[in-house]
Write an enzyme that holds these catalytic residues in place. Structure first.
Site, PDB file in Angstrom:
ATOM      1  N   ASN A   9       0.839  -1.189   0.000  1.00 34.47           N
ATOM      2  CA  ASN A   9       0.000   0.000   0.000  1.00 34.47           C
ATOM      3  C   ASN A   9       0.881   1.248   0.000  1.00 34.47           C
ATOM      4  OD1 ASN A   9      -1.599   2.229   0.862  1.00 34.47           O
ATOM      5  ND2 ASN A   9      -3.112   0.821   1.700  1.00 34.47           N
ATOM      6  N   ASN A  11       0.102   4.357  -0.101  1.00 34.02           N
ATOM      7  CA  ASN A  11      -0.382   5.415   0.801  1.00 34.02           C
ATOM      8  C   ASN A  11       0.157   5.195   2.213  1.00 34.02           C
ATOM      9  OD1 ASN A  11      -2.129   6.953  -0.979  1.00 34.02           O
ATOM     10  ND2 ASN A  11      -3.414   5.128  -1.020  1.00 34.02           N
ATOM     11  N   LYS A  12       0.090   3.958   2.681  1.00 32.23           N
ATOM     12  CA  LYS A  12       0.622   3.622   4.012  1.00 32.23           C
ATOM     13  C   LYS A  12       2.123   3.886   4.061  1.00 32.23           C
ATOM     14  CE  LYS A  12      -2.233  -0.264   5.602  1.00 32.23           C
ATOM     15  NZ  LYS A  12      -2.125  -1.670   6.011  1.00 32.23           N
ATOM     16  N   ASP A  68      -1.637  -4.169  10.593  1.00 30.65           N
ATOM     17  CA  ASP A  68      -2.976  -4.468  10.120  1.00 30.65           C
ATOM     18  C   ASP A  68      -3.888  -3.513  10.860  1.00 30.65           C
ATOM     19  OD1 ASP A  68      -4.831  -5.662   8.494  1.00 30.65           O
ATOM     20  OD2 ASP A  68      -5.239  -7.327   9.833  1.00 30.65           O
ATOM     21  N   THR A  69      -4.834  -2.979  10.144  1.00 31.50           N
ATOM     22  CA  THR A  69      -5.725  -1.964  10.703  1.00 31.50           C
ATOM     23  C   THR A  69      -7.163  -2.361  10.461  1.00 31.50           C
ATOM     24  OG1 THR A  69      -4.136  -0.174  10.401  1.00 31.50           O
ATOM     25  CG2 THR A  69      -6.449   0.461  10.482  1.00 31.50           C
ATOM     26  N   PHE A 148      -7.273   7.758   2.393  1.00 29.47           N
ATOM     27  CA  PHE A 148      -7.647   6.546   1.668  1.00 29.47           C
ATOM     28  C   PHE A 148      -8.523   5.695   2.575  1.00 29.47           C
ATOM     29  CE2 PHE A 148      -3.691   5.881   3.883  1.00 29.47           C
ATOM     30  CZ  PHE A 148      -3.765   4.606   4.406  1.00 29.47           C
ATOM     31  N   ASP A 151     -11.295   6.962   5.308  1.00 28.41           N
ATOM     32  CA  ASP A 151     -10.998   8.326   5.781  1.00 28.41           C
ATOM     33  C   ASP A 151     -12.113   9.341   5.527  1.00 28.41           C
ATOM     34  OD1 ASP A 151      -8.612   7.395   6.747  1.00 28.41           O
ATOM     35  OD2 ASP A 151      -7.332   8.512   5.373  1.00 28.41           O
ATOM     36  N   LYS A 171      -3.070  14.455  10.231  1.00 31.96           N
ATOM     37  CA  LYS A 171      -3.638  13.121  10.456  1.00 31.96           C
ATOM     38  C   LYS A 171      -2.662  12.221  11.212  1.00 31.96           C
ATOM     39  CE  LYS A 171      -5.138   8.966   8.090  1.00 31.96           C
ATOM     40  NZ  LYS A 171      -5.112   8.227   6.839  1.00 31.96           N
TER      41      LYS A 171
END
Length: 194
Positions: A9, A11-12, A68-69, A148, A151, A171
């Site tokens: 990912n 973005n992460k 992991d979220t 993303f 959000d 953020k």
């Protein structure tokens, strides 16, 4: 120190890169030529994070961390939780996930939710775990263009805007991943490599 962040990912990766000190060289899976898809088969966030770090450490030999979220919604008994990314089914699609969540919450007054991140770290043959939680509410409709995942429909406690309306710096200071990564960074600052 070279450290692999076991994620595809981007973005992460960008979010985390902005938080790490210059002394840590963050490598992506692409940087180590890992194009394997590690199946997230565990039923907990912690389990999935450990699964990914163990895979990379065992196969490639790098110090590694993974996260992991999950978005845990109170009135849905903690769902979507560990299944947040695939809440609306395959293929993974944030728009479909948000639409499904908003539909399930349509008749519910309680919109309390929390994002929770588990970060697993493998370093020097030792394993460590870090957690970050950000409480808030699910909005009735999307707000903002940044970020993303969920959000645009998550408003953190004490704020009048969604994660998608915040800059990445704003953020990162309050987000679940930001909190967990900050704990990881503090740990790494004081950790002596062999």
């Amino acid at each position: 120190m070279k450290l692999v962040f076991a994620t595809n990912n981007l973005n992460k990766l960008k979010e985390v890169q902005e938080m790490l000190p210059n002394s840590i060289e963050l490598l992506s899976l692409k940087d180590i030529n890992c194009f394997d898809e590690v199946e997230e088969t565990e039923t907990t966030l912690e389990g999935n994070a450990k699964l990914k770090t163990d895979y990379i450490t065992n196969k490639f030999g790098y110090h590694c961390f993974a996260d992991d979220t999950g978005l845990e919604v109170e009135s849905l008994g903690g769902k979507p939780g560990v299944y947040s990314a695939r809440f609306a089914g395959e293929p993974v699609n944030s728009e479909n996930n948000m639409a499904k969540l908003l539909l399930e919450l349509e008749a519910k007054e309680n919109r309390k939710a929390q994002f929770r991140t588990a970060v697993a770290l493998n370093i020097n043959d030792k394993k460590f775990l870090f957690e970050g939680i950000c409480k808030g509410d699910i909005l009735k409709q999307k707000q903002g263009e940044k970020g993303f995942g969920y959000d645009p429909i998550f408003k953190p406690e004490g704020y009048q805007k969604s994660f998608a309306e915040m800059s990445s710096i704003e953020k990162n200071k309050i987000s679940h991943r930001g909190i967990a990564i900050q704990k990881l960074v503090e740990f790494l600052k004081n950790y002596k490599l062999k």
